[in-house]
Enzyme design. Structure first.
Site, PDB file in Angstrom:
ATOM      1  N   SER A 135       0.843  -1.187   0.000  1.00 47.07           N
ATOM      2  CA  SER A 135       0.000   0.000   0.000  1.00 47.07           C
ATOM      3  C   SER A 135       0.884   1.244   0.000  1.00 47.07           C
ATOM      4  O   SER A 135       1.760   1.391   0.854  1.00 47.07           O
ATOM      5  CB  SER A 135      -0.900  -0.010   1.243  1.00 47.07           C
ATOM      6  OG  SER A 135      -1.749   1.112   1.263  1.00 47.07           O
ATOM      7  N   LYS A 161      -0.934  -0.786  -4.544  1.00 52.03           N
ATOM      8  CA  LYS A 161      -2.180  -0.088  -4.202  1.00 52.03           C
ATOM      9  C   LYS A 161      -1.862   1.365  -3.911  1.00 52.03           C
ATOM     10  O   LYS A 161      -1.012   1.666  -3.071  1.00 52.03           O
ATOM     11  CB  LYS A 161      -2.848  -0.727  -2.980  1.00 52.03           C
ATOM     12  CG  LYS A 161      -4.150  -0.029  -2.585  1.00 52.03           C
ATOM     13  CD  LYS A 161      -4.900  -0.782  -1.498  1.00 52.03           C
ATOM     14  CE  LYS A 161      -4.441  -0.406  -0.120  1.00 52.03           C
ATOM     15  NZ  LYS A 161      -5.276  -1.021   0.946  1.00 52.03           N
ATOM     16  N   LYS A 163      -3.178   4.922  -2.458  1.00 50.69           N
ATOM     17  CA  LYS A 163      -4.189   5.660  -1.719  1.00 50.69           C
ATOM     18  C   LYS A 163      -4.568   6.902  -2.535  1.00 50.69           C
ATOM     19  O   LYS A 163      -3.695   7.579  -3.108  1.00 50.69           O
ATOM     20  CB  LYS A 163      -3.650   6.080  -0.356  1.00 50.69           C
ATOM     21  CG  LYS A 163      -3.358   4.917   0.588  1.00 50.69           C
ATOM     22  CD  LYS A 163      -4.632   4.295   1.134  1.00 50.69           C
ATOM     23  CE  LYS A 163      -4.329   3.285   2.238  1.00 50.69           C
ATOM     24  NZ  LYS A 163      -5.574   2.728   2.831  1.00 50.69           N
ATOM     25  N   ASP A 189      -7.307   2.915  -3.427  1.00 49.89           N
ATOM     26  CA  ASP A 189      -8.070   2.840  -2.184  1.00 49.89           C
ATOM     27  C   ASP A 189      -8.447   4.249  -1.760  1.00 49.89           C
ATOM     28  O   ASP A 189      -7.576   5.092  -1.510  1.00 49.89           O
ATOM     29  CB  ASP A 189      -7.227   2.163  -1.089  1.00 49.89           C
ATOM     30  CG  ASP A 189      -7.970   2.023   0.224  1.00 49.89           C
ATOM     31  OD1 ASP A 189      -9.176   2.317   0.277  1.00 49.89           O
ATOM     32  OD2 ASP A 189      -7.335   1.597   1.209  1.00 49.89           O
ATOM     33  N   GLU A 214     -11.182   0.581  -4.080  1.00 54.27           N
ATOM     34  CA  GLU A 214     -11.567   0.126  -2.745  1.00 54.27           C
ATOM     35  C   GLU A 214     -12.311   1.226  -1.989  1.00 54.27           C
ATOM     36  O   GLU A 214     -11.818   2.352  -1.879  1.00 54.27           O
ATOM     37  CB  GLU A 214     -10.304  -0.282  -1.987  1.00 54.27           C
ATOM     38  CG  GLU A 214     -10.549  -0.891  -0.624  1.00 54.27           C
ATOM     39  CD  GLU A 214      -9.235  -1.290   0.053  1.00 54.27           C
ATOM     40  OE1 GLU A 214      -9.284  -1.619   1.249  1.00 54.27           O
ATOM     41  OE2 GLU A 214      -8.171  -1.260  -0.617  1.00 54.27           O
ATOM     42  N   ASP A 239     -14.419  -2.438   1.856  1.00 54.07           N
ATOM     43  CA  ASP A 239     -13.542  -2.619   3.013  1.00 54.07           C
ATOM     44  C   ASP A 239     -14.336  -2.244   4.258  1.00 54.07           C
ATOM     45  O   ASP A 239     -14.923  -3.099   4.933  1.00 54.07           O
ATOM     46  CB  ASP A 239     -12.300  -1.746   2.844  1.00 54.07           C
ATOM     47  CG  ASP A 239     -11.389  -1.695   4.068  1.00 54.07           C
ATOM     48  OD1 ASP A 239     -11.702  -2.330   5.091  1.00 54.07           O
ATOM     49  OD2 ASP A 239     -10.357  -1.004   4.012  1.00 54.07           O
ATOM     50  N   LYS A 263     -10.544  -7.815   6.568  1.00 55.65           N
ATOM     51  CA  LYS A 263      -9.670  -7.423   7.674  1.00 55.65           C
ATOM     52  C   LYS A 263     -10.231  -8.056   8.947  1.00 55.65           C
ATOM     53  O   LYS A 263     -11.332  -7.692   9.381  1.00 55.65           O
ATOM     54  CB  LYS A 263      -9.605  -5.900   7.819  1.00 55.65           C
ATOM     55  CG  LYS A 263      -8.848  -5.222   6.692  1.00 55.65           C
ATOM     56  CD  LYS A 263      -8.822  -3.712   6.884  1.00 55.65           C
ATOM     57  CE  LYS A 263      -8.018  -3.037   5.774  1.00 55.65           C
ATOM     58  NZ  LYS A 263      -8.099  -1.558   5.864  1.00 55.65           N
ATOM     59  N   GLY A 291      -4.563  -4.874   5.418  1.00 61.33           N
ATOM     60  CA  GLY A 291      -3.599  -4.671   6.488  1.00 61.33           C
ATOM     61  C   GLY A 291      -3.922  -3.416   7.279  1.00 61.33           C
ATOM     62  O   GLY A 291      -4.544  -2.483   6.764  1.00 61.33           O
TER      63      GLY A 291
END
Length: 368
Positions: A135, A161, A163, A189, A214, A239, A263, A291
């Site tokens: 991430s 990934k 953000k 995400d 996400e 998520d 998660k 995570g």
């Protein structure tokens, strides 16, 4: 198995670099660890709540309070205990899934160690290593982002990934795709940073062939995600909205997601996480393991979970060195883009006492 008592331990660990998401920037990770002690031995759990209620409504001070005053006393009074009894025993206490997950994890670890059985075997592992993604937080500039992504690809991570947030979305994705090519597995995400009114903007991500976007909308806006799925081509992954196997089943039925990020802390524990996996598998929905900047304790359990057959996409089970220069366990080291699934009893790892003591800020014992 009877619970003799539980130690709550607060730790504070510096990150190798600040990690920025749409809801804030972290330079260190404050965590609440749980050590369950029984006559047969002990087990460790990790609460993934943050210092402040930014990712979810849970946060460390509240988790410690509910553990100390409600959850742990309920288990101490229960007499004979197994990990599978933890959720029913705690069901009368509403919410607090992350606190409950940490306590269940510690009890499960103690139980499995006593029976010389690994987390992976108990959960239903089908492989001895898992593919790892990484991430990448929001950066100060696109050149900095490209340097960081290139470094992670050089380390061997098999999926990136990014953000994103309003103002940091289409252009960073475009630049990463152009620099590193179409063969790189790439996803984004949003951590709830957008609204359904942003659908035209989010549709501009469609040409970049992303694995998924996400949690673009608010946690409770499941119907909004279902509507968004009709307006963009990029697959939607949920998520924050997935807090249980039932929530996953409902979201799938409504068409709100094509993929689910599991998660364990968010859904109340590893046993419920397995049920989420099973629900998704039954509906043909791919899952991957998210995570929460865990220590080696949580990372060990996550890697075990990610070795179940339905986890067909690389997760955020990155190596210890992604976030910490020094972990509290033996570090997890990337090998050809994969991490090995621990095979020892329980989690297969334990804290190294000196390293744990260095980062401990306070601890408390709750006994019968």
């Amino acid at each position: 198995m009877k619970l003799s008592g539980v130690e709550l331990r607060r730790v504070r660990m510096p990150l190798v670099a600040p990690f920025r998401t749409s809801f804030g920037t972290q330079a260190e990770r404050e965590l609440l660890l749980v050590r369950a002690v029984t006559p047969a031995g002990e087990g460790w759990g990790e609460c993934v709540a943050m210092e402040a209620p930014l990712y979810s409504s849970e946060y460390n001070d509240a988790a410690e309070h509910v553990l100390r005053n409600h959850l742990i006393p309920a288990l101490l009074a229960a007499g004979d205990l197994t990990a599978y009894k933890v959720t029913p025993l705690l069901a009368k206490f509403k919410g607090h899934r992350m606190a409950k997950a940490a306590l269940e994890m510690a009890v499960l670890d103690a139980e499995l160690r006593a029976h010389d059985r690994s987390f992976a075997a108990e959960l239903g592992s089908t492989r001895d290593s898992v593919a790892c993604g990484v991430s990448v937080g929001i950066m100060d500039s696109i050149p900095q982002l490209l340097d960081v992504v290139g470094g992670y690809l050089d380390e061997g991570y098999v999926r990136i990934k990014l953000k994103i947030e309003p103002g940091w979305d289409v252009e960073p994705v475009r630049q990463v795709r152009e620099r590193f090519g179409d063969d790189v597995l790439l996803q984004v995400d949003a951590n709830t940073a957008y609204t359904l009114g942003d659908a035209p903007l989010l549709s501009r991500l469609d040409p970049f062939d992303l694995l998924l976007i996400e949690q673009p909308l608010e946690e409770e806006d499941v119907l909004g995600h279902a509507e968004l799925a009709k307006r963009i081509r990029t697959p939607i992954c949920l998520d924050e909205s997935i807090v249980s196997a039932r929530a996953a089943a409902d979201a799938i039925k409504l068409g709100a997601c094509q993929i689910v990020n599991i998660k364990p802390g968010r859904v109340g524990g590893y046993l419920e996480a397995r049920r989420v996996h099973d629900v998704c598998a039954a509906h043909g929905v791919a899952v991957w393991c998210g995570g929460m900047i865990e220590t080696g304790l949580g990372r060990a359990a996550n890697v075990a979970l990610a070795s179940l057959p339905g986890f067909t996409l690389p997760g955020d089970t990155s190596a210890s060195g992604r976030f910490y220069r020094t972990d509290i366990t033996e570090p997890f080291v990337l090998d050809a883009g994969h991490l090995p699934v621990p095979t020892g009893p329980g989690l297969g790892v334990t804290p190294i006492p000196d390293l744990l003591d260095e980062v401990t800020t306070e601890k408390a014992w709750i006994g019968s």
